[in-house]
Design a protein around this motif. Structure first.
Motif, mmCIF file in Angstrom:
data_model
loop_
_atom_site.group_PDB
_atom_site.id
_atom_site.type_symbol
_atom_site.label_atom_id
_atom_site.label_comp_id
_atom_site.label_asym_id
_atom_site.label_seq_id
_atom_site.Cartn_x
_atom_site.Cartn_y
_atom_site.Cartn_z
ATOM 1 N N CYS A 200 0.841 -1.192 0.000
ATOM 2 C CA CYS A 200 0.000 0.000 0.000
ATOM 3 C C CYS A 200 0.879 1.245 0.000
ATOM 4 C CB CYS A 200 -0.929 0.006 1.213
ATOM 5 S SG CYS A 200 -2.356 -1.074 1.031
ATOM 6 N N ARG A 201 0.524 2.196 -0.845
ATOM 7 C CA ARG A 201 1.277 3.447 -0.960
ATOM 8 C C ARG A 201 0.299 4.618 -0.994
ATOM 9 N NH1 ARG A 201 6.392 2.391 -3.526
ATOM 10 N NH2 ARG A 201 6.837 4.591 -3.087
ATOM 11 N N LEU A 202 0.782 5.784 -0.609
ATOM 12 C CA LEU A 202 0.001 7.004 -0.807
ATOM 13 C C LEU A 202 0.106 7.390 -2.276
ATOM 14 C CD1 LEU A 202 0.898 9.014 2.411
ATOM 15 C CD2 LEU A 202 -1.401 8.353 1.695
ATOM 16 N N VAL A 203 -1.028 7.412 -2.947
ATOM 17 C CA VAL A 203 -1.074 7.598 -4.400
ATOM 18 C C VAL A 203 -1.843 8.871 -4.738
ATOM 19 C CG1 VAL A 203 -2.033 6.651 -6.542
ATOM 20 C CG2 VAL A 203 -0.910 5.133 -4.892
ATOM 21 N N VAL A 244 -5.042 12.438 -2.928
ATOM 22 C CA VAL A 244 -3.978 11.565 -2.433
ATOM 23 C C VAL A 244 -4.608 10.554 -1.486
ATOM 24 C CG1 VAL A 244 -1.854 11.417 -1.079
ATOM 25 C CG2 VAL A 244 -2.166 13.288 -2.713
ATOM 26 N N GLN A 245 -4.572 9.288 -1.888
ATOM 27 C CA GLN A 245 -5.258 8.230 -1.152
ATOM 28 C C GLN A 245 -4.318 7.040 -0.937
ATOM 29 O OE1 GLN A 245 -8.453 8.479 -0.008
ATOM 30 N NE2 GLN A 245 -8.824 10.491 -0.934
ATOM 31 N N ARG A 250 0.211 -3.245 -6.769
ATOM 32 C CA ARG A 250 0.733 -4.598 -6.962
ATOM 33 C C ARG A 250 2.106 -4.520 -7.628
ATOM 34 N NH1 ARG A 250 -0.897 -9.633 -6.589
ATOM 35 N NH2 ARG A 250 -2.988 -8.961 -5.983
ATOM 36 N N TYR A 251 3.060 -5.221 -7.035
ATOM 37 C CA TYR A 251 4.392 -5.294 -7.625
ATOM 38 C C TYR A 251 4.477 -6.474 -8.588
ATOM 39 C CZ TYR A 251 5.951 -2.026 -3.954
ATOM 40 O OH TYR A 251 6.116 -0.938 -3.135
ATOM 41 N N SER A 295 0.751 3.705 7.490
ATOM 42 C CA SER A 295 2.001 2.948 7.536
ATOM 43 C C SER A 295 1.649 1.467 7.546
ATOM 44 C CB SER A 295 2.827 3.310 8.779
ATOM 45 O OG SER A 295 2.143 2.935 9.962
ATOM 46 N N ASP A 296 2.667 0.634 7.421
ATOM 47 C CA ASP A 296 2.477 -0.819 7.408
ATOM 48 C C ASP A 296 2.491 -1.302 8.857
ATOM 49 O OD1 ASP A 296 2.281 -3.441 6.729
ATOM 50 O OD2 ASP A 296 4.113 -3.520 5.523
ATOM 51 N N GLN A 297 1.371 -1.137 9.547
ATOM 52 C CA GLN A 297 1.373 -1.292 10.994
ATOM 53 C C GLN A 297 1.485 -2.740 11.459
ATOM 54 O OE1 GLN A 297 -1.033 1.473 13.418
ATOM 55 N NE2 GLN A 297 -1.909 2.233 11.514
#
Length: 398
Positions: A200-203, A244-245, A250-251, A295-297
């Motif tokens: 997950c990223r801020l896009v 910005v969400q 996907r990698y 963040s990746d909590q």
């Protein structure tokens, strides 16, 4: 005169009136609809679902679905399900897909306070973190609960499950680790599989649209070799802009992982308490998608446990094993369950049982009712038979 029907939904953020009939987004005046409200009814971006459909879908879904948790937590979970409906065209979207819809759009359409919804979801995560800190400090809770003794996620099932805090810590650690892109990639290399993964990223969705992409393509197509290009284009951003969400990127394409398999495998290998911890890690992974600070909590909690609990008894190698065991084989993508947090907690009214209860009962060797899992991919009996065979044939690779 337009007649409007509403239902009052009690939430963690107050009372929100959701329209369940002929919902209109503008106030009708004697001489027509005001320009101001016409403007308000527009979606913020192409591919975002209209607020009226969101409200209709939520009202219908909320009336039908009951989760094994308190209602305020149920609503915090169900709004995320509506995001999925919008992406896939399910429910009252009737096949129309809106791939750029986010949980923020859902909260605003339901006239909830977005910041309060985020804070409420974060509080549920914080209680799991606090449980881990208390367990590391030596507190021996008999159930997975907060400092006041209330079950985590307000899930009534957890009141009935006696746990070993050390086992829950193992499950939290393994559950958070196994879902990371790094561990999945290592599982692919070590076991010769092709599991998909991403992060997950801020896009910046405006940039996303300018690149000819939408949320569905970003989440489903592999972009591992385009990340630098995306960075240069400004796709990944951290600002207060409404476009910005926090979105899944996907990698690598490939079959995913079954969260059901992760919970059951953790329980079979490391005990019932580890299964509870693994499920709680998965819950964090769901809730963190809409919180005040992204963040990746679940991974962060894994790191915290790794650094602060020397008696953990499991390592990253075990997390790689769990990632492999939860990987869905390519020929079983349509026949293995991968329950969401809502799926885990949704009560099958025929049996008064949810999937989480079924899994924990199976692991505890107590009676459970036969039921379909996820969206009917298989029954719990078929799934447990699959897991027993998979574990029986499993040979760890180091």
């Amino acid at each position: 005169m337009v007649e409007i029907y509403h239902v009052c939904v009690l939430s963690a953020t107050g009372c929100s009136f959701l329209n369940t009939g002929a919902i209109i987004d503008a106030v009708m005046h004697h001489h027509g609809t005001s320009d101001h409200n016409k403007h308000k009814s527009r979606t913020r971006l192409e591919g975002v679902a209209p607020a009226s459909i969101i409200r209709e879908d939520f009202a219908a879904f909320d009336a039908r679905v009951i989760l094994r948790c308190s209602y305020d937590v149920e609503q915090l979970i169900l709004i995320q399900s509506i995001e999925g409906h919008a992406h896939e065209g399910h429910g009252l979207f009737y096949g129309r897909k809106f791939p750029n819809t986010t949980i923020d759009d859902i909260a605003k359409a339901l006239r909830l306070n977005p910041e309060m919804v985020k804070a409420d979801r974060q509080e549920l995560i914080d209680e799991i973190f606090d449980f881990a800190r208390r367990a590391i400090a030596g507190e021996r809770e008999r159930i997975a609960c907060n400092a006041e003794g209330r079950p985590l996620l307000r899930c009534g099932t957890l009141r009935q499950i006696e746990i070993e805090p050390s086992g829950v810590l193992r499950g939290l650690y393994l559950g958070g680790m196994r879902d990371s892109a790094e561990i999945r990639k290592l599982a692919n290399e070590r076991y010769g599989i092709q599991m998909g993964y991403g992060k997950c990223r801020l896009v910046d969705q405006a940039v996303m649209v300018s690149l000819g992409l939408d949320g569905y393509q970003l989440a489903k197509q592999g972009h591992e070799h385009e990340l630098e290009e995306f960075e240069r284009a400004g796709l990944f951003a951290d600002s207060d802009d409404e476009n910005v969400q926090y979105m899944y990127v996907r990698y690598k394409e490939g079959p995913g992982a079954s969260d059901d398999a992760a919970v059951v495998a953790a329980g079979k290998l490391w005990g019932l308490s580890a299964a509870v911890g693994c499920w709680l890690a998965d819950a964090i992974d769901t809730l963190e998608k809409y919180v005040p600070v992204y963040s990746d909590q679940d991974f962060d909690l894994s790191l915290y446990i790794e650094q602060n609990y020397p008696d953990l008894g499991v390592t990253r190698d075990d997390a790689v094993d769990l990632a492999f065991l939860s990987a869905i084989p390519a020929d079983m993508e349509e026949s293995l369950p991968d329950s969401s947090l809502r799926d885990f907690l949704q009560i099958d009214r025929k049996h008064d049982q949810c999937a989480l209860e079924s899994h924990l009962a199976y692991l505890a060797s107590v009676a459970f009712a036969p039921m379909d899992l996820d969206h009917g991919q298989c029954t719990n009996i078929e799934f447990y038979d699959y897991m027993e065979k998979r574990l029986e044939s499993f040979q760890p690779v180091r």
